[in-house]
Write an enzyme that holds these catalytic residues in place. Sequence first.
Site, short mmCIF file in Angstrom:
data_model
loop_
_atom_site.label_atom_id
_atom_site.label_comp_id
_atom_site.label_asym_id
_atom_site.label_seq_id
_atom_site.Cartn_x
_atom_site.Cartn_y
_atom_site.Cartn_z
N ARG A 48 0.82 -1.23 0.00
CA ARG A 48 0.00 0.00 0.00
C ARG A 48 0.85 1.28 0.00
O ARG A 48 0.32 2.37 -0.13
CB ARG A 48 -0.99 0.00 1.17
CG ARG A 48 -2.05 1.09 1.03
CD ARG A 48 -3.16 0.98 2.05
NE ARG A 48 -2.70 0.57 3.36
CZ ARG A 48 -2.09 1.36 4.22
NH1 ARG A 48 -1.89 2.63 3.94
NH2 ARG A 48 -1.69 0.89 5.39
N TYR A 102 -15.90 9.75 -19.08
CA TYR A 102 -16.24 8.38 -18.70
C TYR A 102 -17.30 8.40 -17.59
O TYR A 102 -17.21 9.18 -16.64
CB TYR A 102 -14.96 7.69 -18.21
CG TYR A 102 -15.18 6.29 -17.72
CD1 TYR A 102 -15.49 5.27 -18.61
CD2 TYR A 102 -15.09 5.99 -16.37
CE1 TYR A 102 -15.70 3.98 -18.15
CE2 TYR A 102 -15.30 4.70 -15.91
CZ TYR A 102 -15.61 3.70 -16.81
OH TYR A 102 -15.83 2.43 -16.36
N ASP A 174 -7.61 12.21 -18.92
CA ASP A 174 -7.82 10.77 -19.01
C ASP A 174 -7.38 10.38 -20.42
O ASP A 174 -8.04 10.69 -21.40
CB ASP A 174 -9.30 10.45 -18.77
CG ASP A 174 -9.59 8.96 -18.77
OD1 ASP A 174 -8.86 8.21 -19.46
OD2 ASP A 174 -10.56 8.55 -18.11
N LYS A 199 -7.77 -1.10 -19.93
CA LYS A 199 -8.03 -1.01 -21.36
C LYS A 199 -6.75 -1.31 -22.16
O LYS A 199 -6.25 -2.41 -22.07
CB LYS A 199 -8.63 0.36 -21.67
CG LYS A 199 -9.76 0.79 -20.72
CD LYS A 199 -10.97 -0.14 -20.77
CE LYS A 199 -11.90 0.04 -19.57
NZ LYS A 199 -12.33 1.40 -19.30
C1 LIG Z 1 -12.71 2.14 -18.22
C2 LIG Z 1 -12.39 3.58 -18.16
C3 LIG Z 1 -12.13 4.23 -16.94
C4 LIG Z 1 -12.23 3.53 -15.60
O1 LIG Z 1 -11.32 2.52 -15.47
P1 LIG Z 1 -11.53 1.24 -14.51
O2 LIG Z 1 -10.26 0.50 -14.72
O3 LIG Z 1 -12.75 0.53 -14.97
O4 LIG Z 1 -11.68 1.76 -13.13
C5 LIG Z 1 -11.80 5.56 -16.97
N1 LIG Z 1 -11.73 6.24 -18.13
C6 LIG Z 1 -11.99 5.67 -19.30
C7 LIG Z 1 -11.90 6.49 -20.55
C8 LIG Z 1 -12.33 4.33 -19.37
O5 LIG Z 1 -12.59 3.77 -20.56
#
Ligand SMILES: *Cc1c(COP(=O)(O)O)cnc(C)c1O
Length: 383
Positions: A48, A102, A174, A199
Amino acid sequence: MNKKKLGINTICVHVGEVKDEQFKGAVSPIYTSTSYAFDGVDVKRYPRYYNTPNQEMLCKKIAALENTEDALIFSSGMAAISSAMLAFLKKGDHVIVQQVIYGGTYNFIVSEFEKYGIEYSFTESDNIEEFKLLIKENTKIIYIETPSNPLLGITDIKAIAGLAKENNCISMIDNTFASPINQNPYDFGIDIVIHSATKYMGGHSDISAGAVASSKQNLEKIWNTAINLGGNLSDQTVWLLERSLKTLNLRVKEQTKNAQLMAEYLEQNPNIDKVYYPGLPSHPQYDLAKSQMKGFGAMLSFELKKGIDAMEFQKNLQLIKPSMSLAGLESTTVSPVQTTHALLTEKERLERGIKDGLIRFSVGIEEVKDLIIDIEQAIEEAK
Ligand SMILES: *Cc1c(COP(=O)(O)O)cnc(C)c1O
């Protein structure tokens, strides 16, 4: 060795390896200890604290991929996003957030911020002028996502970075949809780059993880909050993520190439009304995308012509999988109306340009000809 000079595939394969000093094996050993010595050591290690050997080394690979000083890895994209935002916010602060982001990030902001006395404003589009109008005395963060989900809108990264600097704010992006292969926002002056590593970084639809890349100074601040929130990634998964990242460039390049070909094909298909892909000259922000992306990514959306049912079409697909998530090696589709935008009224959806026939398409590494055959038979069956 200057890491900036290394080629992208070399970074993917070699930067951030844990050296196997004991047996000289070719790949990183996994250190699964959750308990490390405290006496006579330089670093007090604990999962952690985000500093086990595998965690620490993998961060170097992610930093090299995003051209940042360092990085932190998390147990999910949302752990990365929430830790990064909360690290810079306190009661009375204000955040400007791009309208189309998102869904999980949207939910986090609207359901949590009020409890902490944090104000927020959503823009009405991804136009830079919208962000300027919302700047206030207490604005601390400007938060964007580009390309955005599901219509692949493009926000001007450099303009946002400049606006944040002028107003003493932290800019956050993001960068999940582009991946570090297609877009490096830190090079354009963005302070903090965030990924859902679930992803493209993971890329095989079998890992949940997140990452934040930035300067050492910003990361220290995020670390101070992150150790309290506890969204660290287990070392087994850290190791899997390292393995996945070795092929990141190979995968994403191939997926991006396929997405361009699929977008061009879909655009001339008479059964498709509209295609949203930043690599098409018909995309309204094609020039902007070209100026800030190294490749246009492997996500696109398209609208089926009226009379072709979106669910029926997806049920008929034999190769392409209708699936909630995205960015895997396998091609997947999703209906935003049924999933990400299911809670909105029809009017709200249409205001955001989300029609019933809209399909979001995450393009994989299969042969384009096979994907085309699959789509054509699925359309014919659905007619
Ligand atoms: C999936 C996704 C997230 C969140 O990610 P997790 O791993 O599911 O917590 C954030 N931003 C985008 C653009 C995403 O596609």
